[in-house]
Write an enzyme that holds these catalytic residues in place. Structure first.
Site, mmCIF file in Angstrom:
data_model
loop_
_atom_site.group_PDB
_atom_site.id
_atom_site.type_symbol
_atom_site.label_atom_id
_atom_site.label_comp_id
_atom_site.label_asym_id
_atom_site.label_seq_id
_atom_site.Cartn_x
_atom_site.Cartn_y
_atom_site.Cartn_z
ATOM 1 N N CYS A 52 0.827 -1.208 0.000
ATOM 2 C CA CYS A 52 0.000 0.000 0.000
ATOM 3 C C CYS A 52 0.863 1.261 0.000
ATOM 4 C CB CYS A 52 -0.937 0.001 1.207
ATOM 5 S SG CYS A 52 -0.088 -0.112 2.794
ATOM 6 N N ASP A 118 8.302 -1.259 10.573
ATOM 7 C CA ASP A 118 7.102 -1.969 10.110
ATOM 8 C C ASP A 118 7.325 -3.484 10.146
ATOM 9 O OD1 ASP A 118 4.844 -2.860 8.860
ATOM 10 O OD2 ASP A 118 5.317 -2.031 6.894
#
EC number: 1.2.1.70
Length: 425
Positions: A52, A118
């Site tokens: 994304c 992340d």
């Protein structure tokens, strides 16, 4: 140049979400794109990574193929020539080995992520590598590079606090729900309203193995249906909200409105018999402060969650220098391997040249020797050559690691006239 490795990247750093969404590739599209780049453009050591937050292509070639790659991507996504021209400035071109390798390490470790550290990106890189291997588009260099990346990721996980805590608001909310329901068997979670953070929480809940009973409720049913299908969740009609509130152990509110939606009067009607947790992700708040006065109800607002995320983020940022030091060690080791690969053909030609000389000398004396003597001489000269070569090869590799390997290889090739030698005995 150690290897003609390059990359082209479109990421959240300078590309709006609306464009990233248009460019993003699912698994089927990634596999198709790999095939196109490998067979139509003839590129090797290919990796196509699309999330994304980014769409990137890594490849090996002496020439810059970024225009052709962007054009192939545009054709795959059905974009016009005008779109291509408009989107081109959003792409970063990393046309040197050093830039491309450093970038991939920083992406895979989570240094280049919207949320530092992340947790998902390393798995996404592994999937991209698997697709490349399946397409036979990964050469020896990419195999070595990716295995070095995975080893580095393991070191970062074990040796630093870079992955500790929940550094995004959505993930911090999920972590809070896990803590609150630690003693609840099969906790029932209801998400009301699908604001940006609320939708992200739904995605985390969908990926979680802890929560199997998650329901979402939104005034606009179509939006809830789309997210439920994406995340594998249940949908509750807005008209049945009170019923859902009574059943839920945790209510996560992500409602966008000026006044609180959940009032004390509404919550009192739920007749709470045991603990019920309300988590407010809205700004302005969608849960009135008086709600916590209802017996058995506990309320957590966005400030508490963001404070939790900020503390984790500070801890991760403090670990960044250590992470960069580990990456530097890995890149240095990869460079040594790449230099060894550069010098390997030279070593093979040296061995072939010496073997040819040895055979010529043996042939000159074969007629004067018995079969036993010829075999003994063959064994002696072969062992002698191997001992001489072993030390020289180690020295040559060490020198190439310290010096300019390419220039040194050119000099040695010319000095020993190795270009005329065969590459194998």
């Amino acid at each position: 140049m150690l290897h003609p490795f390059k990359a082209i990247s479109l990421s959240f750093k300078k590309t709006p979400l609306a464009i990233r969404e248009l460019i993003a590739l699912d698994e089927t599209a990634c596999r198709h794109f790999l095939h196109t780049l490998h067979h139509d453009l003839g590129l090797s050591d290919l990796l196509v990574l699309s999330t994304c937050n980014r769409t990137e292509v890594y490849y090996a070639s002496e020439r810059d193929h970024s225009p052709a790659i962007i054009e192939a991507l545009a054709q795959l996504k059905g974009l016009t020539d005008t779109d291509i021209t408009e989107y081109y400035p959003y792409f970063d071109l990393l046309n040197t080995y050093e830039e491309a390798v450093q970038h991939l390490f920083e992406v895979a470790m989570g240094l280049d992520a919207q949320v530092v550290g992340d947790l998902q990106i390393s798995n996404q890189v592994k999937m991209a590598y698997q697709w490349s291997a399946d397409a036979d588009a990964a050469g020896p260099f990419l195999h070595r590079l990716l295995h070095t990346v995975f080893f580095t990721n393991k070191r970062v996980q074990q040796e630093t606090s870079f992955r500790d805590g929940a550094a995004s608001t959505a993930y911090a909310a999920l972590e809070l729900v896990e803590e609150l329901t630690a003693d609840v068997a099969n906790p029932r979670v209801l998400v009301v309203g699908l604001g940006e953070i609320g939708a992200d929480v739904c995605r985390h809940l969908g990926d979680s193995k802890v929560f199997q009973n998650v329901t979402i409720c939104n005034r606009t049913r179509s939006k809830a249906d789309a997210l439920a299908q994406e995340c594998g969740l249940q949908v509750l009609d807005f008209e049945r909200l009170v019923e859902g509130l009574k059943d839920a152990d945790v209510i996560i509110s992500s409602i966008a409105r000026d006044e609180p939606f959940f009032t004390r009067e509404l919550v009192e009607r739920l007749e709470v018999l045991s603990y019920k947790f309300f988590i407010d992700l809205s700004v302005p708040r969608s849960i009135a402060s008086e709600v916590e006065q209802v017996p058995g109800v506990l309320v957590y607002n966005i400030d508490a969650i963001q404070s939790k995320a900020s503390a984790a983020l500070e801890q991760r940022l403090a670990a960044v220098p250590h992470v960069r030091a580990i990456i530097a060690e890995s890149i240095a080791g990869l460079a040594d391997w790449a230099k060894d690969m550069l010098v390997s053909p030279l070593i093979q030609r040296m061995k072939a040249g010496l073997e040819q000389l040895r055979q010529e000398e043996l042939d000159r004396h074969q007629k004067k020797l018995s079969a036993e003597e010829a075999k003994r001489l063959d064994d002696i000269t072969r062992n002698l050559m191997q001992k001489v070569l072993k030390q020289r090869v180690l020295q040559l590799k060490a020198v190439c690691r310290r010096e300019d390997a390419e220039q040194l290889i050119d000099v040695l090739s010319e000095l020993f006239d190795l270009e005329k030698q065969p590459t194998s005995a």
